[in-house]
Design an enzyme around this catalytic site. Sequence first.
Site, mmCIF file in Angstrom:
data_model
loop_
_atom_site.group_PDB
_atom_site.id
_atom_site.type_symbol
_atom_site.label_atom_id
_atom_site.label_comp_id
_atom_site.label_asym_id
_atom_site.label_seq_id
_atom_site.Cartn_x
_atom_site.Cartn_y
_atom_site.Cartn_z
ATOM 1 N N GLY A 1 9.810 -6.562 1.636
ATOM 2 C CA GLY A 1 9.341 -7.825 2.206
ATOM 3 C C GLY A 1 7.840 -7.797 2.428
ATOM 4 O O GLY A 1 7.122 -7.030 1.786
ATOM 5 N N GLY B 1 0.909 -9.353 -5.321
ATOM 6 C CA GLY B 1 1.324 -8.210 -6.152
ATOM 7 C C GLY B 1 2.832 -8.225 -6.380
ATOM 8 O O GLY B 1 3.312 -8.032 -7.508
ATOM 9 N N HIS B 2 3.593 -8.469 -5.310
ATOM 10 C CA HIS B 2 5.052 -8.548 -5.472
ATOM 11 C C HIS B 2 5.433 -9.712 -6.390
ATOM 12 O O HIS B 2 6.347 -9.596 -7.207
ATOM 13 C CB HIS B 2 5.732 -8.804 -4.115
ATOM 14 C CG HIS B 2 5.620 -7.686 -3.135
ATOM 15 N ND1 HIS B 2 4.853 -7.763 -2.003
ATOM 16 C CD2 HIS B 2 6.195 -6.458 -3.112
ATOM 17 C CE1 HIS B 2 4.963 -6.638 -1.310
ATOM 18 N NE2 HIS B 2 5.767 -5.831 -1.963
ATOM 19 N N GLY C 1 5.473 -1.417 -9.211
ATOM 20 C CA GLY C 1 4.020 -1.531 -9.369
ATOM 21 C C GLY C 1 3.364 -0.156 -9.442
ATOM 22 O O GLY C 1 3.783 0.793 -8.793
ATOM 23 N N MET D 1 -3.672 -4.733 -3.929
ATOM 24 C CA MET D 1 -2.891 -5.485 -2.936
ATOM 25 C C MET D 1 -1.836 -4.582 -2.307
ATOM 26 O O MET D 1 -1.194 -3.783 -2.994
ATOM 27 C CB MET D 1 -2.225 -6.677 -3.597
ATOM 28 C CG MET D 1 -3.251 -7.713 -3.960
ATOM 29 S SD MET D 1 -2.477 -9.277 -4.334
ATOM 30 C CE MET D 1 -3.919 -10.208 -4.803
ATOM 31 N N ARG E 1 0.065 -3.377 3.684
ATOM 32 C CA ARG E 1 -0.654 -2.734 4.803
ATOM 33 C C ARG E 1 -2.113 -3.169 4.880
ATOM 34 O O ARG E 1 -2.792 -2.835 5.854
ATOM 35 C CB ARG E 1 -0.538 -1.222 4.700
ATOM 36 C CG ARG E 1 0.899 -0.749 4.997
ATOM 37 C CD ARG E 1 1.048 0.748 4.983
ATOM 38 N NE ARG E 1 2.312 1.176 5.524
ATOM 39 C CZ ARG E 1 3.336 1.676 4.805
ATOM 40 N NH1 ARG E 1 3.232 1.770 3.497
ATOM 41 N NH2 ARG E 1 4.447 2.065 5.389
#
Length: 286
Positions: A31, A36-37, A147, A184, A187
């Site tokens: 989540g 990027g996700h 990634g 990205m 955090r």
Amino acid sequence: MDVVHSVDRMREISSSHRRAGETVALVPTMGALHAGHLALVRRAGSVASRVVVSIFVNPSQFGPEEDLASYPRDLQSDLAALEPLGVDHVFNPDASEVYPQGYQTRVRVTEVENHLCGLSRPVHFSGVATVVLKLFNMCLPDYAIFGMKDYQQVRVIERMVQDLNVGVEIVRHPTVRESDGLAMSSRNRYLTSDQRKRAPAIYATLKRLKNDVMTGLRDAAVILERGRRELTEAGLDLEYLNVCDAGTLDDVARVEDTVLIAAAVRLGAARLIDNVLVNPFEEEDA
Ligand code: PAF
């Protein structure tokens, strides 16, 4: 896009897609989704006819001093980000179903985990390998997309898939970066504005080191000395900078094949990692 919480239902859904001759791609996430996700999700849609995104903050990959309790969780905004991307199913299991009472099995990829981040995060990669294998068994994907920012994670999973004959094809996706080069990461939101200004120095240094190798530098000690000096001058607290074999992650003394140059720095509450793959013998890189 339906949200599935039950493991049995998720398995039924994937089995029925596969019986109907469709292919399933899984994007495992914890989540706190960012661009990027979303790039991984788009990639999933390009390799398979059905896309499953899992959202599960996996307790077994956090050490006792790490940020499990404060890890950002916002299912509603994650769902809103996924909705326009044509995701078929979001799998959001409960921790009590993933790790039921009496749970005692762990997967360890003993050599690949024993480098880079694994040295300061001793339980991390066995937690990742364990949950990823479980997610594969729950979601039954043909493909899973990861990634390259988390390169060691990718190698751990690739090795596990090979060693345990797991029938899932691992798809590597290039690191997605902010316009100033910062990789990205969920955090990055821990950074103050001053820290955020310093953070792009990580990738800027890695790119310069890559260029040094591409233009003839081969001695890892010299590469590391240059890199450490630059990162320290940029005000970053370096945890590691390594030049290692891109397959095993063993340190190398000289660049003689494809290497990974990888760094981890601490910047306030954030621990940031990044890497470049370098092969000076072929005009191919990532
Ligand atoms: O990369 C991540 O977000 C996590 O390590 C993963 C692969 C979803 C396993 O919890």
